[in-house]
Scaffold this active site. Sequence first.
Site, PDB file in Angstrom:
ATOM      1  N   ARG A   1      27.869   6.090   1.137  1.00 49.56           N
ATOM      2  CA  ARG A   1      28.186   7.210   0.254  1.00 49.56           C
ATOM      3  C   ARG A   1      27.262   8.366   0.608  1.00 49.56           C
ATOM      4  O   ARG A   1      26.150   8.147   1.096  1.00 49.56           O
ATOM      5  CB  ARG A   1      27.948   6.816  -1.208  1.00 49.56           C
ATOM      6  CG  ARG A   1      29.167   6.222  -1.834  1.00 49.56           C
ATOM      7  CD  ARG A   1      28.806   5.421  -3.072  1.00 49.56           C
ATOM      8  NE  ARG A   1      29.236   4.041  -2.929  1.00 49.56           N
ATOM      9  CZ  ARG A   1      28.459   3.048  -2.527  1.00 49.56           C
ATOM     10  NH1 ARG A   1      27.185   3.250  -2.267  1.00 49.56           N
ATOM     11  NH2 ARG A   1      28.911   1.827  -2.409  1.00 49.56           N
TER      12      ARG A   1
ATOM     13  N   LYS B   1      21.662  -4.789  -1.195  1.00 50.36           N
ATOM     14  CA  LYS B   1      20.545  -5.124  -0.302  1.00 50.36           C
ATOM     15  C   LYS B   1      19.801  -6.374  -0.770  1.00 50.36           C
ATOM     16  O   LYS B   1      19.310  -6.450  -1.891  1.00 50.36           O
ATOM     17  CB  LYS B   1      19.583  -3.924  -0.211  1.00 50.36           C
ATOM     18  CG  LYS B   1      18.487  -4.151   0.812  1.00 50.36           C
ATOM     19  CD  LYS B   1      18.009  -2.852   1.428  1.00 50.36           C
ATOM     20  CE  LYS B   1      16.766  -3.048   2.255  1.00 50.36           C
ATOM     21  NZ  LYS B   1      16.402  -1.904   3.047  1.00 50.36           N
TER      22      LYS B   1
ATOM     23  N   ARG C   1      11.056   0.717   5.601  1.00 50.26           N
ATOM     24  CA  ARG C   1      11.346   1.647   6.687  1.00 50.26           C
ATOM     25  C   ARG C   1      11.200   3.075   6.189  1.00 50.26           C
ATOM     26  O   ARG C   1      11.295   3.344   5.008  1.00 50.26           O
ATOM     27  CB  ARG C   1      12.773   1.412   7.220  1.00 50.26           C
ATOM     28  CG  ARG C   1      12.924   0.079   7.930  1.00 50.26           C
ATOM     29  CD  ARG C   1      14.336  -0.104   8.440  1.00 50.26           C
ATOM     30  NE  ARG C   1      14.679   0.884   9.439  1.00 50.26           N
ATOM     31  CZ  ARG C   1      15.677   1.763   9.325  1.00 50.26           C
ATOM     32  NH1 ARG C   1      16.451   1.765   8.250  1.00 50.26           N
ATOM     33  NH2 ARG C   1      15.924   2.628  10.278  1.00 50.26           N
TER      34      ARG C   1
HETATM   35  C1  BTN Z   1      13.151  -1.989   4.723  1.00 48.74           C
HETATM   36  O1  BTN Z   1      12.803  -0.870   4.310  1.00 48.74           O
HETATM   37  O2  BTN Z   1      14.307  -2.376   4.578  1.00 48.74           O
HETATM   38  C2  BTN Z   1      12.152  -2.886   5.405  1.00 48.74           C
HETATM   39  C3  BTN Z   1      11.351  -3.703   4.432  1.00 48.74           C
HETATM   40  C4  BTN Z   1      10.354  -4.629   5.094  1.00 48.74           C
HETATM   41  C5  BTN Z   1       9.455  -5.311   4.083  1.00 48.74           C
HETATM   42  C6  BTN Z   1       8.604  -6.360   4.703  1.00 48.74           C
HETATM   43  S1  BTN Z   1       7.784  -7.379   3.512  1.00 48.74           S
HETATM   44  C7  BTN Z   1       6.811  -8.100   4.766  1.00 48.74           C
HETATM   45  C8  BTN Z   1       6.416  -6.989   5.705  1.00 48.74           C
HETATM   46  N1  BTN Z   1       5.228  -6.318   5.239  1.00 48.74           N
HETATM   47  C9  BTN Z   1       5.454  -5.057   4.894  1.00 48.74           C
HETATM   48  O3  BTN Z   1       4.610  -4.259   4.449  1.00 48.74           O
HETATM   49  N2  BTN Z   1       6.762  -4.754   5.081  1.00 48.74           N
HETATM   50  C10 BTN Z   1       7.481  -5.874   5.613  1.00 48.74           C
END
Ligand code: BTN
Length: 326
Positions: free
Chosen positions: A320, A185, A120
């Site tokens: 935080r 996470k 994200r």
């Molecule tokens: C985040 O930042 O928390 C979201 C991460 C999402 C990762 C997944 S892996 C499969 C799909 N392909 C990507 O390039 N991103 C998502």
Amino acid sequence: MGQLHKVLSLLADGNFHSGEVIGKKLQVSRSAIWKTLKHCRNLEIDLHTVRGRGYRIPGGMELLNSETITQSLNQKNVKRIVQLDILDCVDSTNQYLLNLKTNLSGYVCLAEKQVAGRGRRGRQWLSPYGHNIYLSLLWHFSLSLSRLGGLSLVVGIAVIKALQRYGLADLSLKWPNDILYQDKKLGGILVEISGDVAEQCRVVIGVGINTNMPKNTAEKIDQPWIDVASIIETTPSRNAIAGNIIDELLTMLPQFQQQGFTSFLKEWQQFDSIHQQTVYVHTANEVLEGTAEGIDEQGNLLLKSGGKLHTFCSGEVSVRKMCSGC
Ligand code: BTN
């Protein structure tokens, strides 16, 4: 199937295989095998060499397999999959589906490795070969963009249910959709929408789960994180977990299409990790400190700050205070 995948399929059993035998089985020279094995090390695959015995992956390795994945799905959901692609290496599984010219619902893609995995807010998503789950699903909604609010929260619930089915407990969600295990996470969700047609939306749902990160990953991730292997203290089955996630998504997305987010609100609240906590909400323009008061019927975050209730449809929450220079 590329050479790397073929070699790993042989080594996946965890036993010793000599370079000569691998070469004979795959009908390639020993030096070609040696190059592929060198590549395995670069990919941080744990490969042991013993003179006179050959090579092995201690404990073996589970490569992604479409048949094993579909075993976790109920029959109704198997029929909802129009295509399941397993790729060795891709830029991003989300991008792969966004590039397709199809509007079909139920196109699934998984990859062993992503070279441009994205998270994200423009972040990179670390995606080493064969260690984690990188999964995307293309779904077509007969809904306008404005009615898709809360979709990524529903995906969060689906992922939690899938992980619970695999035996994990103590899971929660940090708005909008970080998957946490004891505040660390464990996975993330990236929902991308292509084309904004009045009553139709083509959505790519991307899920990344840390299943078994390579040992030297710790310093590459700038927040507290964990993987499934550390929680269950053994090597998890990526195929089983991925199958569970696809199964839950394929059950919940039609329900979202019909009933919207409201029908999931109570369920989401059970997993709300920041409820009544002091948090910081970061948006493009501001950082606001306040008390998290849950979400509304559209999935927006409610934050009490300075005696007022603020509503956020996007943003990033930290418990935080983040360092401004970080
Ligand atoms: C985040 O930042 O928390 C979201 C991460 C999402 C990762 C997944 S892996 C499969 C799909 N392909 C990507 O390039 N991103 C998502």
